[in-house]
Enzyme design. Sequence first.
Site, mmCIF file in Angstrom:
data_model
loop_
_atom_site.group_PDB
_atom_site.id
_atom_site.type_symbol
_atom_site.label_atom_id
_atom_site.label_comp_id
_atom_site.label_asym_id
_atom_site.label_seq_id
_atom_site.Cartn_x
_atom_site.Cartn_y
_atom_site.Cartn_z
ATOM 1 C CB ALA A 1 -0.960 0.063 1.240
ATOM 2 N NE ARG B 1 -4.950 -5.366 4.183
ATOM 3 C CZ ARG B 1 -5.380 -6.521 4.260
ATOM 4 N NH1 ARG B 1 -5.540 -7.327 5.209
ATOM 5 N NH2 ARG B 1 -5.783 -7.161 3.009
ATOM 6 C CG HIS C 1 -4.031 -8.944 -1.368
ATOM 7 N ND1 HIS C 1 -3.639 -8.102 -0.623
ATOM 8 C CD2 HIS C 1 -3.845 -10.094 -1.268
ATOM 9 C CE1 HIS C 1 -2.942 -8.583 0.178
ATOM 10 N NE2 HIS C 1 -3.120 -9.801 -0.160
ATOM 11 C CB CYS D 1 -21.721 -20.549 -14.856
ATOM 12 S SG CYS D 1 -21.234 -19.790 -13.489
ATOM 13 C CB SER E 1 5.095 -4.216 1.718
ATOM 14 O OG SER E 1 4.392 -5.369 2.457
ATOM 15 C CB ILE F 1 7.913 4.899 -1.803
ATOM 16 C CG1 ILE F 1 8.071 4.075 -0.375
ATOM 17 C CG2 ILE F 1 8.122 4.143 -2.935
ATOM 18 C CD1 ILE F 1 6.642 3.562 -0.018
HETATM 19 ZN ZN LIG Z 1 -19.692 -17.952 -14.277
#
Ligand SMILES: [Zn+2]
Length: 255
Positions: free
Chosen positions: A30, A42, A127, A163, A201, A244
Amino acid sequence: MDDPQRKTPAVRRLRDMLERCRRAVVFTGAGISTESGIPDFRSPGGIWTRMAPIQFEDFLASEEMRRESWRRTFGLRDAFAEARPNIGHHAVAELVRRGTVQAVITQNIDGLHQQSGVPAEKVIELHGNNGHAACLQCGERHELDVIRQAFLGRDELPECRLCGGIVKLATISFGQAMPVGPVLNAERETRECDLFIVIGSSLVVFPAAGLPVLAKRNGAGLVIVNREQTPLHDEADLAVEDEIGPFMAQVVGLN
Ligand SMILES: [Zn+2]
């Protein structure tokens, strides 16, 4: 511009490691995206500390929870839709373009690595991705615009056109198993690299904490760039506590 006098020892060290490595892997969390204005869900004050996340089993069990989940998705949409890659993402993309970094493993769901120019096949999303939805039964991709129209316009929950299965945002919820393919790819890339660079992280959520340990055990160099200390700082060959974007831009020579 690229004035070597301004380079800190950490910048020089990481440049040196990148020049000497055979195959590097970047692992992001993040922290790289908060500089693009995306909240760290979080963290203290983050969304999950104010509003309980919907557990995967509740999503499956209850139509009302599915409705609540879609309401939140479309409510949060704007923060994500407006986010753009920042200089940290661009620095990573440049390392991929140069062929130094072979894969970007990410815990983020925002798609900003792809937006910054990293080819999709080089991004491993642990994720999932919040830019589309997928059928939980057959995996068929479903577009959010279509779901939004039906849900907000006609109050219809999405259902798989192939489906009839339950359709969910293509992110991994709390209580939902990690996707097998991406996890295996991440482990393979981690074993094959000789330099593993963690960016943004906190390394407290698994398998986040497991991959750098695996890399280190296989003899790779370990670098951690994060605003705060992490539990693996002592194991790292280079640990940097810094913003960063500006740091990575210096390393790559982008500013
Ligand atoms: Zn499906």
